[in-house]
Scaffold this motif. Structure first.
Motif, PDB file in Angstrom:
ATOM      1  N   ALA A 107       6.307  -2.771   7.253  1.00 37.09           N
ATOM      2  CA  ALA A 107       5.713  -3.962   6.638  1.00 37.09           C
ATOM      3  C   ALA A 107       6.801  -4.733   5.882  1.00 37.09           C
ATOM      4  N   PRO A 108       6.806  -6.068   6.002  1.00 45.39           N
ATOM      5  CA  PRO A 108       7.821  -6.852   5.299  1.00 45.39           C
ATOM      6  C   PRO A 108       7.646  -6.793   3.789  1.00 45.39           C
ATOM      7  N   LEU A 109       8.772  -6.698   3.084  1.00 44.29           N
ATOM      8  CA  LEU A 109       8.764  -6.712   1.619  1.00 44.29           C
ATOM      9  C   LEU A 109       9.238  -8.075   1.105  1.00 44.29           C
ATOM     10  N   PHE A 110      10.406  -8.508   1.607  1.00 49.90           N
ATOM     11  CA  PHE A 110      10.886  -9.849   1.268  1.00 49.90           C
ATOM     12  C   PHE A 110      11.780 -10.374   2.378  1.00 49.90           C
ATOM     13  N   LEU A 111      11.955 -11.693   2.358  1.00 52.81           N
ATOM     14  CA  LEU A 111      12.841 -12.377   3.291  1.00 52.81           C
ATOM     15  C   LEU A 111      13.621 -13.410   2.501  1.00 52.81           C
ATOM     16  N   LEU A 112      14.941 -13.338   2.607  1.00 47.66           N
ATOM     17  CA  LEU A 112      15.815 -14.297   1.947  1.00 47.66           C
ATOM     18  C   LEU A 112      16.683 -14.953   3.014  1.00 47.66           C
ATOM     19  N   GLU A 113      16.700 -16.270   3.038  1.00 52.30           N
ATOM     20  CA  GLU A 113      17.572 -17.009   3.947  1.00 52.30           C
ATOM     21  C   GLU A 113      18.410 -17.968   3.117  1.00 52.30           C
ATOM     22  N   LEU A 114      19.718 -17.903   3.341  1.00 58.56           N
ATOM     23  CA  LEU A 114      20.651 -18.702   2.553  1.00 58.56           C
ATOM     24  C   LEU A 114      21.706 -19.324   3.457  1.00 58.56           C
ATOM     25  N   GLU A 115      21.889 -20.627   3.333  1.00 52.48           N
ATOM     26  CA  GLU A 115      23.020 -21.319   3.954  1.00 52.48           C
ATOM     27  C   GLU A 115      23.884 -21.815   2.804  1.00 52.48           C
ATOM     28  N   TYR A 116      25.101 -21.297   2.755  1.00 51.50           N
ATOM     29  CA  TYR A 116      26.026 -21.643   1.683  1.00 51.50           C
ATOM     30  C   TYR A 116      27.271 -22.243   2.323  1.00 51.50           C
ATOM     31  N   GLN A 133       0.848  -1.190   0.000  1.00 53.42           N
ATOM     32  CA  GLN A 133       0.000   0.000   0.000  1.00 53.42           C
ATOM     33  C   GLN A 133       0.888   1.245   0.000  1.00 53.42           C
ATOM     34  N   GLY A 134       0.659   2.156  -0.941  1.00 48.34           N
ATOM     35  CA  GLY A 134       1.369   3.431  -0.961  1.00 48.34           C
ATOM     36  C   GLY A 134       2.829   3.313  -1.355  1.00 48.34           C
ATOM     37  N   GLU A 135       3.599   4.307  -0.919  1.00 49.41           N
ATOM     38  CA  GLU A 135       5.025   4.419  -1.257  1.00 49.41           C
ATOM     39  C   GLU A 135       5.829   3.336  -0.540  1.00 49.41           C
ATOM     40  N   VAL A 136       6.739   2.699  -1.270  1.00 43.74           N
ATOM     41  CA  VAL A 136       7.598   1.667  -0.686  1.00 43.74           C
ATOM     42  C   VAL A 136       9.035   2.168  -0.684  1.00 43.74           C
ATOM     43  N   SER A 137       9.609   2.225   0.513  1.00 44.48           N
ATOM     44  CA  SER A 137      11.002   2.604   0.685  1.00 44.48           C
ATOM     45  C   SER A 137      11.672   1.521   1.526  1.00 44.48           C
ATOM     46  N   PRO A 138      12.484   0.662   0.888  1.00 51.71           N
ATOM     47  CA  PRO A 138      13.001  -0.503   1.603  1.00 51.71           C
ATOM     48  C   PRO A 138      14.084  -0.174   2.629  1.00 51.71           C
ATOM     49  N   ASP A 139      14.024  -0.872   3.750  1.00 51.93           N
ATOM     50  CA  ASP A 139      15.066  -0.872   4.768  1.00 51.93           C
ATOM     51  C   ASP A 139      15.559  -2.311   4.833  1.00 51.93           C
ATOM     52  N   ILE A 140      16.830  -2.529   4.518  1.00 56.88           N
ATOM     53  CA  ILE A 140      17.357  -3.887   4.408  1.00 56.88           C
ATOM     54  C   ILE A 140      18.278  -4.180   5.580  1.00 56.88           C
ATOM     55  N   GLN A 141      18.009  -5.299   6.245  1.00 54.99           N
ATOM     56  CA  GLN A 141      18.832  -5.772   7.359  1.00 54.99           C
ATOM     57  C   GLN A 141      19.465  -7.100   6.950  1.00 54.99           C
ATOM     58  N   VAL A 142      20.767  -7.241   7.211  1.00 50.05           N
ATOM     59  CA  VAL A 142      21.482  -8.469   6.878  1.00 50.05           C
ATOM     60  C   VAL A 142      22.087  -9.039   8.162  1.00 50.05           C
ATOM     61  N   PHE A 164      23.141 -16.500   5.843  1.00 50.41           N
ATOM     62  CA  PHE A 164      22.717 -15.117   5.628  1.00 50.41           C
ATOM     63  C   PHE A 164      21.204 -15.030   5.729  1.00 50.41           C
ATOM     64  N   LYS A 165      20.752 -14.048   6.485  1.00 45.66           N
ATOM     65  CA  LYS A 165      19.327 -13.734   6.561  1.00 45.66           C
ATOM     66  C   LYS A 165      19.195 -12.281   6.126  1.00 45.66           C
ATOM     67  N   VAL A 166      18.515 -12.067   5.009  1.00 48.17           N
ATOM     68  CA  VAL A 166      18.340 -10.732   4.450  1.00 48.17           C
ATOM     69  C   VAL A 166      16.851 -10.406   4.524  1.00 48.17           C
ATOM     70  N   GLU A 167      16.539  -9.372   5.276  1.00 49.24           N
ATOM     71  CA  GLU A 167      15.148  -8.999   5.492  1.00 49.24           C
ATOM     72  C   GLU A 167      14.956  -7.562   5.014  1.00 49.24           C
ATOM     73  N   SER A 168      13.935  -7.356   4.206  1.00 51.35           N
ATOM     74  CA  SER A 168      13.615  -6.022   3.710  1.00 51.35           C
ATOM     75  C   SER A 168      12.230  -5.636   4.205  1.00 51.35           C
ATOM     76  N   ARG A 169      12.178  -4.449   4.822  1.00 55.93           N
ATOM     77  CA  ARG A 169      10.903  -3.922   5.323  1.00 55.93           C
ATOM     78  C   ARG A 169      10.722  -2.509   4.788  1.00 55.93           C
ATOM     79  N   ASN A 170       9.476  -2.114   4.667  1.00 54.90           N
ATOM     80  CA  ASN A 170       9.147  -0.758   4.247  1.00 54.90           C
ATOM     81  C   ASN A 170       9.473   0.190   5.410  1.00 54.90           C
ATOM     82  N   LYS A 171      10.248   1.246   5.134  1.00 51.98           N
ATOM     83  CA  LYS A 171      10.630   2.185   6.192  1.00 51.98           C
ATOM     84  C   LYS A 171       9.418   2.862   6.825  1.00 51.98           C
ATOM     85  N   ALA A 172       8.412   3.147   6.036  1.00 52.86           N
ATOM     86  CA  ALA A 172       7.251   3.900   6.520  1.00 52.86           C
ATOM     87  C   ALA A 172       6.450   3.135   7.567  1.00 52.86           C
ATOM     88  N   ASP A 173       6.048   1.909   7.250  1.00 55.85           N
ATOM     89  CA  ASP A 173       5.167   1.173   8.166  1.00 55.85           C
ATOM     90  C   ASP A 173       5.777  -0.132   8.677  1.00 55.85           C
TER      91      ASP A 173
END
Length: 166
Positions: free
Chosen positions: A82-91, A41-50, A71-80
C-alpha cells in the motif's frame, strides 16, 4: 606540433574548465501523504524507491545551460504494498560552462552539474518528508556517472532494436 604549443613553439597554458552556478530553483514539487488521506491498517514498514532522471538544455545566452534533476520518491508498505507517500521533485540549476570540449560537454552537464545540485535536492526531500508527517528521508548519494553510463547503454540497445526492426 602538439596541442599545448603555439606557432612559436612556446607552451600554451591549457584553459581550465570554468563552471559557475547562476541560479537554482524548484521547477515542480509534489508531495502526497497517502496514509493521512486513506489511513494505514496494522504495522507499517516502509519500502522506499527512488527514481532519478536528468535533462539538460542550452539557454539563449552564451555558454549557459539549464540542468534539471528529476526525483520520484515512492514509499510503500512492505507488507501489503500500500502506498505511504509519493514525492516528485524537479530541481534545476542554471550554469555558465566554459572551456569544456564539445565532445565532453554532454557528460559534463549530466554528471558534474547534478553533483553540484544534489545536496540541495537532498535537503528539500528531507524537509518535505518531515513536513509531510514522516521521518526525514536522507537520500543516499547518487552516482551520476553510473547513471550516465546506464543511459548510454539503454540508448545503444534501443538503437539496435530500431535497426533490427527496420
Amino acid at each position: 606540433m602538439s596541442d599545448t604549443q603555439n606557432e612559436n613553439g612556446a607552451a600554451q597554458e591549457p584553459q581550465s574548465v570554468k563552471m559557475q552556478v547562476l541560479g537554482q530553483y524548484i521547477r515542480d514539487l509534489s508531495f502526497e501523504n497517502v496514509v493521512a488521506q486513506k489511513g494505514a491498517q496494522g504495522e507499517v514498514s516502509p519500502d522506499i524507491q527512488v527514481q532519478v532522471n536528468l535533462d539538460a538544455r542550452k539557454r539563449p545566452a552564451d555558454n549557459q545551460y539549464e540542468v534539471i534533476t528529476k526525483f520520484k520518491v515512492e514509499s510503500r508498505n512492505k507488507a501489503d504494498k500500500a502506498p505511504l507517500f509519493l514525492l516528485e521533485l524537479e530541481y534545476a540549476g542554471i550554469f555558465v560552462i566554459e572551456n569544456v570540449p564539445e565532445e565532453q560537454l554532454h557528460p559534463f552537464l549530466l554528471i558534474e552539474c547534478p553533483r553540484m545540485l544534489f545536496p540541495f535536492v537532498r535537503r528539500i526531500v528531507s524537509d518535505m518528508t518531515r513536513d509531510g508527517g514522516f521521518p526525514p528521508l536522507n537520500l543516499d548519494n547518487v552516482d551520476f556517472l553510473a547513471l550516465y553510463r546506464q543511459e548510454l547503454v539503454r540508448r545503444a540497445e534501443a538503437d539496435k532494436l530500431k535497426k533490427a526492426d527496420a
